[in-house]
Structures are given as structure tokens and as C-alpha cells.
Design an enzyme around this catalytic site. Structure first.
Site, PDB file in Angstrom:
ATOM      1  N   SER A 143       0.846  -1.195   0.000  1.00 18.31           N
ATOM      2  CA  SER A 143       0.000   0.000   0.000  1.00 18.31           C
ATOM      3  C   SER A 143       0.880   1.243   0.000  1.00 18.31           C
ATOM      4  O   SER A 143       1.987   1.237   0.560  1.00 18.31           O
ATOM      5  CB  SER A 143      -0.874   0.005   1.251  1.00 18.31           C
ATOM      6  OG  SER A 143      -1.490   1.269   1.415  1.00 18.31           O
ATOM      7  N   TYR A 156      -2.204  -1.768  10.027  1.00 16.94           N
ATOM      8  CA  TYR A 156      -2.324  -2.192   8.624  1.00 16.94           C
ATOM      9  C   TYR A 156      -1.039  -1.870   7.851  1.00 16.94           C
ATOM     10  O   TYR A 156      -0.475  -2.728   7.160  1.00 16.94           O
ATOM     11  CB  TYR A 156      -3.526  -1.492   7.995  1.00 16.94           C
ATOM     12  CG  TYR A 156      -3.638  -1.641   6.497  1.00 16.94           C
ATOM     13  CD1 TYR A 156      -4.146  -2.802   5.928  1.00 16.94           C
ATOM     14  CD2 TYR A 156      -3.246  -0.610   5.643  1.00 16.94           C
ATOM     15  CE1 TYR A 156      -4.252  -2.940   4.553  1.00 16.94           C
ATOM     16  CE2 TYR A 156      -3.351  -0.735   4.272  1.00 16.94           C
ATOM     17  CZ  TYR A 156      -3.853  -1.901   3.722  1.00 16.94           C
ATOM     18  OH  TYR A 156      -3.945  -2.032   2.360  1.00 16.94           O
TER      19      TYR A 156
HETATM   20  N1  LIG Z   1      -8.515  -0.435  -2.298  1.00 19.41           N
HETATM   21  C1  LIG Z   1      -7.492   0.262  -1.851  1.00 19.41           C
HETATM   22  O1  LIG Z   1      -7.579   1.486  -1.658  1.00 19.41           O
HETATM   23  C2  LIG Z   1      -6.182  -0.422  -1.589  1.00 19.41           C
HETATM   24  C3  LIG Z   1      -5.035   0.391  -1.499  1.00 19.41           C
HETATM   25  C4  LIG Z   1      -3.808  -0.204  -1.258  1.00 19.41           C
HETATM   26  C5  LIG Z   1      -3.720  -1.570  -1.120  1.00 19.41           C
HETATM   27  N2  LIG Z   1      -4.840  -2.338  -1.192  1.00 19.41           N
HETATM   28  C6  LIG Z   1      -4.673  -3.794  -1.024  1.00 19.41           C
HETATM   29  O2  LIG Z   1      -5.172  -4.432  -2.181  1.00 19.41           O
HETATM   30  C7  LIG Z   1      -5.644  -5.726  -1.843  1.00 19.41           C
HETATM   31  C8  LIG Z   1      -7.049  -5.907  -2.393  1.00 19.41           C
HETATM   32  O3  LIG Z   1      -7.894  -4.925  -1.838  1.00 19.41           O
HETATM   33  P1  LIG Z   1      -9.305  -4.546  -2.510  1.00 19.41           P
HETATM   34  O4  LIG Z   1      -9.371  -3.073  -2.524  1.00 19.41           O
HETATM   35  O5  LIG Z   1      -9.493  -5.295  -3.761  1.00 19.41           O
HETATM   36  O6  LIG Z   1     -10.326  -5.094  -1.385  1.00 19.41           O
HETATM   37  P2  LIG Z   1     -11.830  -5.634  -1.557  1.00 19.41           P
HETATM   38  O7  LIG Z   1     -12.511  -4.971  -2.693  1.00 19.41           O
HETATM   39  O8  LIG Z   1     -12.408  -5.521  -0.184  1.00 19.41           O
HETATM   40  O9  LIG Z   1     -11.657  -7.184  -1.940  1.00 19.41           O
HETATM   41  C9  LIG Z   1     -11.009  -8.046  -1.042  1.00 19.41           C
HETATM   42  C10 LIG Z   1     -10.876  -9.420  -1.634  1.00 19.41           C
HETATM   43  O10 LIG Z   1     -10.034 -10.183  -0.750  1.00 19.41           O
HETATM   44  C11 LIG Z   1     -10.767 -11.282  -0.224  1.00 19.41           C
HETATM   45  N3  LIG Z   1     -10.408 -11.431   1.183  1.00 19.41           N
HETATM   46  C12 LIG Z   1     -10.496 -10.509   2.171  1.00 19.41           C
HETATM   47  N4  LIG Z   1     -10.024 -11.029   3.317  1.00 19.41           N
HETATM   48  C13 LIG Z   1      -9.612 -12.281   3.032  1.00 19.41           C
HETATM   49  C14 LIG Z   1      -9.042 -13.309   3.791  1.00 19.41           C
HETATM   50  N5  LIG Z   1      -8.790 -13.197   5.111  1.00 19.41           N
HETATM   51  N6  LIG Z   1      -8.735 -14.479   3.167  1.00 19.41           N
HETATM   52  C15 LIG Z   1      -8.991 -14.631   1.854  1.00 19.41           C
HETATM   53  N7  LIG Z   1      -9.561 -13.718   1.097  1.00 19.41           N
HETATM   54  C16 LIG Z   1      -9.863 -12.542   1.682  1.00 19.41           C
HETATM   55  C17 LIG Z   1     -12.239 -10.996  -0.457  1.00 19.41           C
HETATM   56  O11 LIG Z   1     -12.908 -12.240  -0.602  1.00 19.41           O
HETATM   57  P3  LIG Z   1     -14.468 -12.472  -0.183  1.00 19.41           P
HETATM   58  O12 LIG Z   1     -15.263 -11.366  -0.802  1.00 19.41           O
HETATM   59  O13 LIG Z   1     -14.838 -13.790  -0.755  1.00 19.41           O
HETATM   60  O14 LIG Z   1     -14.493 -12.472   1.298  1.00 19.41           O
HETATM   61  C18 LIG Z   1     -12.186 -10.177  -1.752  1.00 19.41           C
HETATM   62  O15 LIG Z   1     -12.093 -11.038  -2.869  1.00 19.41           O
HETATM   63  C19 LIG Z   1      -5.529  -5.844  -0.324  1.00 19.41           C
HETATM   64  O16 LIG Z   1      -4.345  -6.524   0.007  1.00 19.41           O
HETATM   65  C20 LIG Z   1      -5.445  -4.403   0.129  1.00 19.41           C
HETATM   66  O17 LIG Z   1      -4.758  -4.286   1.353  1.00 19.41           O
HETATM   67  C21 LIG Z   1      -6.071  -1.799  -1.441  1.00 19.41           C
END
Ligand SMILES: NC(=O)c1ccc[n+]([C@@H]2O[C@H](COP(=O)([O-])OP(=O)(O)OC[C@H]3O[C@@H](n4cnc5c(N)ncnc54)[C@H](OP(=O)(O)O)[C@@H]3O)[C@@H](O)[C@H]2O)c1
Length: 251
Positions: A143, A156
């Protein structure tokens, strides 16, 4: 031979977008979900509609004890869908957001963040090492919050910082197998992450857009195609790097 990419947490958000970008670039995908079985099957169907193969598996990356059984399930899926023994790429993407001021962060919040983001990436990669082809790639999601500090994200961001250090060690230790390992660090992106605050709260969205060089917050299409490109041949000599994909947030 068609490359197979395993993407954790690809039922929604950045993982889903990456899975579709990989398929559009000509790759096949194993995707995992934690709760969203129906959403994961919908992604499988979308990938198949693009003419590529896909398979969905359940996984909680916060449950390291389940990883040997997951490796067995992956082995079976590879045999069933591809008649192959190995994946080519691993994208450690799954994860959740949880914010609290440092002074109020509970041990339960801390443990879950560390278990999912750091311990999960560490031991899932370890469990899958025999299933990753020599010459393959690993991408770990971090991140922008490891470079700049926003109050509320101490646990986090520290867990993501650990992922970045781990990625450099993996690049060194897996280099002899020809495996390149990099970190992708997105800025604020409009997904369900953290309760969807970046997407759904207009004030937060505008505030973040105001500190971003390119003048808006990110959307999933800013990330998935970038990761698919990083997994492509043009980036074969890139390893041990942290690549921030934030539109210039908080420069
Ligand atoms: N969005 C942002 O602003 C942002 C910024 C920087 C980094 N990130 C990173 O990018 C990655 C993806 O984030 P996102 O924005 O795509 O989030 P998201 O839209 O909330 O999607 C999260 C995904 O991860 C799965 N998941 C969550 N917790 C899990 C666990 N304990 N075990 C297995 N699967 C799990 C969920 O599966 P289910 O729906 O089936 O539960 C879903 O498919 C993360 O690592 C996050 O930290 C995000």
C-alpha cells in the site's frame, strides 16, 4: 504454453480486476475467495467468456493452518482443469482494511491484520513454493500507506511494510530458481476495501483526489492491467522492487 496465475482474493476489487486483465492478456487464472463463492464463480464465467480457463478455490489467508490442505486443493484443480502440476505466477492480493487510532488499536485487530496480510503472504507462499514453476513470478500487494502516514492505519501499514521487506528477501532467495518477486503498492482505490470509504464517502474521495498528482483517486482498472503487465515478458528483469501505483498520491 499458457501461463497460469493464482490470485488470492479475486472475487471482488483489485483481485477480480487483475484476474480479468490477466485473462485479457492471454493467461489462465486460479482465483480464490473467502466468503464470496457466487461472486468468484461469476469471475470464472467472465474469464471463460474471454476464451481462457479459470478455477475458483476457497481460502482464508488468515488461517495458515489451512495452507497445506489448500495446496492439495490447488494441485487437484491444476490436474483437473489444466492437466498441469504447477502455476506460473502467484499474486498475494487478498486482504481487508481495519482502521483505529494507534492508542485504541486492540490486539485482536492487530493480530487479524498481521495474520492476513503478513503471516498469510509469508506462509502461503512457503506452502505453494513446490507448486510455482521455476522462472515464475510472485507479486505481493502492499500500500502507499507504507511511504506516507495517515492516522488510523498504523497496524495495517506496518503489516504491509513487513510484506515489502519479505518481498525483497523472496527475490533474493528465489532468484536461483529464476523466480522474480515484486511488491505493488496501490494508492487509494475505489473498491469495497475499508467499507468502501474511498468510493462511497464524497469528502474522503475529494480530499484524496486533492493530494494526488493526477487529480483523482484510483479505480480498479488503474491496478489490474498494471499487475498483468508486470507479469508479462516485458518485465522479466524486474525483481526485488516496490512499485507504487497511486497516481502520485502524497508526493
Ligand atoms: N482499495 C485500496 O484502496 C487499496 C489500497 C492499497 C492496497 N490495497 C490492497 O489491495 C488488496 C485488495 O484490496 P481490494 O481493494 O481489492 O479489497 P476488496 O474490494 O475488499 O476485496 C477483497 C478481496 O479479498 C478477499 N479477502 C479478504 N479477506 C480475506 C481473507 N482473510 N482471506 C482470503 N480472502 C480474503 C475478499 O474475498 P471475499 O469477498 O470472498 O471475502 C475479496 O475477494 C488488499 O491486500 C489491500 O490491502 C487496497
Amino acid at each position: 504454453m499458457t501461463r497460469i496465475t493464482l490470485i488470492t482474493g479475486a472475487s471482488r476489487g483489485l483481485g477480480r480486476n487483475t484476474a480479468l486483465a490477466v485473462a485479457r492478456a492471454g493467461g489462465d487464472v486460479v482465483l480464490t475467495y473467502r466468503n464470496g463463492a457466487d461472486e468468484a464463480q461469476a469471475v470464472v464465467a467472465e474469464i471463460q467468456a474471454l476464451g481462457r480457463k479459470a478455477h475458483a478455490l476457497q481460502l482464508d489467508v488468515g488461517d495458515a493452518a489451512s495452507f497445506p490442505a489448500f495446496a492439495d486443493a490447488l494441485r487437484a484443480a491444476l490436474a483437473e482443469t489444466w492437466q498441469r502440476e504447477r502455476i506460473d505466477h502467484l499474486v498475494n492480493n487478498a486482504g481487508h482494511g481495519d482502521t483505529a487510532p494507534f492508542a485504541e488499536t486492540t490486539q485482536a485487530q492487530f493480530d487479524r491484520l498481521v495474520d492476513v496480510h503478513f503471516k498469510g503472504t509469508f506462509f502461503l507462499t512457503q506452502a505453494l513454493l513446490p507448486l510455482i514453476a521455476d522462472g515464475g513470478r510472485i507479486v505481493n500487494l502492499s500500500s502507499g500507506l507504507t511511504r506516507f502516514a495517515f492516522p488510523g492505519y498504523a497496524a495495517y501499514a506496518a503489516a504491509k511494510g513487513a510484506v515489502e521487506v519479505l518481498s525483497r528477501y523472496l527475490a533474493k532467495e528465489l532468484g536461483p530458481r529464476g523466480i522474480a518477486v515484486n511488491t505493488v503498492a496501490p494508492g487509494a482505490i475505489e473498491t469495497d476495501f475499508g467499507g468502501g470509504v474511498v468510493r462511497d464517502n464524497p469528502q474522503v474521495n475529494a480530499q484524496l483526489a486533492g493530494i494526488t498528482a493526477l487529480g483523482r483517486v484510483g479505480v480498479p482498472d488503474d491496478i489490474g492491467p498494471m499487475i498483468a503487465s508486470l507479469l508479462g515478458d516485458a518485465h522479466r528483469w524486474v525483481t526485488g522492487q516496490r512499485i507504487e501505483v497511486s497516481g502520485g498520491q502524497a508526493l
